[in-house]
Write a protein that holds these residues in place. Sequence first.
Motif, PDB file in Angstrom:
ATOM      1  N   SER A   4       0.822  -1.201   0.000  1.00  0.00           N
ATOM      2  CA  SER A   4       0.000   0.000   0.000  1.00  0.00           C
ATOM      3  C   SER A   4       0.862   1.260   0.000  1.00  0.00           C
ATOM      4  N   THR A  29       2.479   1.840  -3.285  1.00  0.00           N
ATOM      5  CA  THR A  29       1.513   2.181  -4.326  1.00  0.00           C
ATOM      6  C   THR A  29       1.104   3.640  -4.287  1.00  0.00           C
ATOM      7  N   THR A  32      -2.160   5.706   2.801  1.00  0.00           N
ATOM      8  CA  THR A  32      -2.343   4.446   3.522  1.00  0.00           C
ATOM      9  C   THR A  32      -2.829   4.700   4.933  1.00  0.00           C
ATOM     10  N   HIS A  42     -10.560  -5.347   0.601  1.00  0.00           N
ATOM     11  CA  HIS A  42      -9.226  -5.482   0.016  1.00  0.00           C
ATOM     12  C   HIS A  42      -9.290  -6.039  -1.404  1.00  0.00           C
ATOM     13  N   ALA A  50      -4.255   3.152  -2.597  1.00  0.00           N
ATOM     14  CA  ALA A  50      -3.612   3.030  -1.283  1.00  0.00           C
ATOM     15  C   ALA A  50      -4.625   3.231  -0.165  1.00  0.00           C
ATOM     16  N   PHE A  58      -6.461  -0.010   0.147  1.00  0.00           N
ATOM     17  CA  PHE A  58      -5.614  -0.968   0.843  1.00  0.00           C
ATOM     18  C   PHE A  58      -5.564  -0.658   2.334  1.00  0.00           C
ATOM     19  N   GLY A  59      -5.434   0.633   2.659  1.00  0.00           N
ATOM     20  CA  GLY A  59      -5.383   1.047   4.062  1.00  0.00           C
ATOM     21  C   GLY A  59      -6.651   0.693   4.812  1.00  0.00           C
TER      22      GLY A  59
END
Length: 247
Positions: free
Chosen positions: A60, A63, A69, A116, A197, A200-201
């Motif tokens: 993340s 990215t 993130t 995710h 990101a 993802f975070g």
Amino acid sequence: MSSQLFSTLMGLGVGGSGIALGGIVAYGLGKYFERISGLILACSAGVIFSLLTFELLPESVSTGGLIATGIGIIMGIILIIRLELFFHKVVIITDNPSKSMFIRSGILLAIGVAIHNLPVGFAMGIGLVNYDKIGLDIATAMLLHNFPEGFAILLPLALSGLSRISIPLTASIVALPAGLGSFLGSSLGIINPKLLAIFFGIAIGTIFMVTWHEILGQAIKRTRRIHLFPSVITGLFLGILFTHLIL
């Protein structure tokens, strides 16, 4: 077959297969759950923490940066806090508090993994349309990555006593964001790294909170301290091996 349809089917297939395989292993342990459930939960927590630390977090940050993130992680933590309050009050009502906890844990983990899978599917869709090898590499990584996550999701559901029908149902639900992401990625072909990101975070924050509060919390209650620490360390070690040797 159009590229969008192929990418969507690939996302659904890969996302669902990994979860289902992990679920089959979780339910396959069946009769041993009551005796070693605490050890399994502690080991699973270690695996998840390892995957978050050594795979998802670095991925993340590389990215979209640390700030994006971090924003996503905070959003994920807040999301889980709100969802936990909701599930405690409304959704799970059984005559067994332990069973309710396991069902809630499985649902919350499934939500985190589903979040995710959306950006990962998005990236896979882009790769399949523009860079075949990258797309297939991402698909392979998703399949392998979803295996331990499927185990972690289905383990508490198995411990709750739910039937094996939970495996295909959960796999299908968690696979939907992967299919949607693949469809969007193959259609748009453009990805915003910072937005990715953040997604993802959010996944990192949700999965961490559920693992810390629900999975590890129950492992502490069910396991003697002398066995708890080695089990978590074993999980961390297995997660590191999985991340560096397979993914």
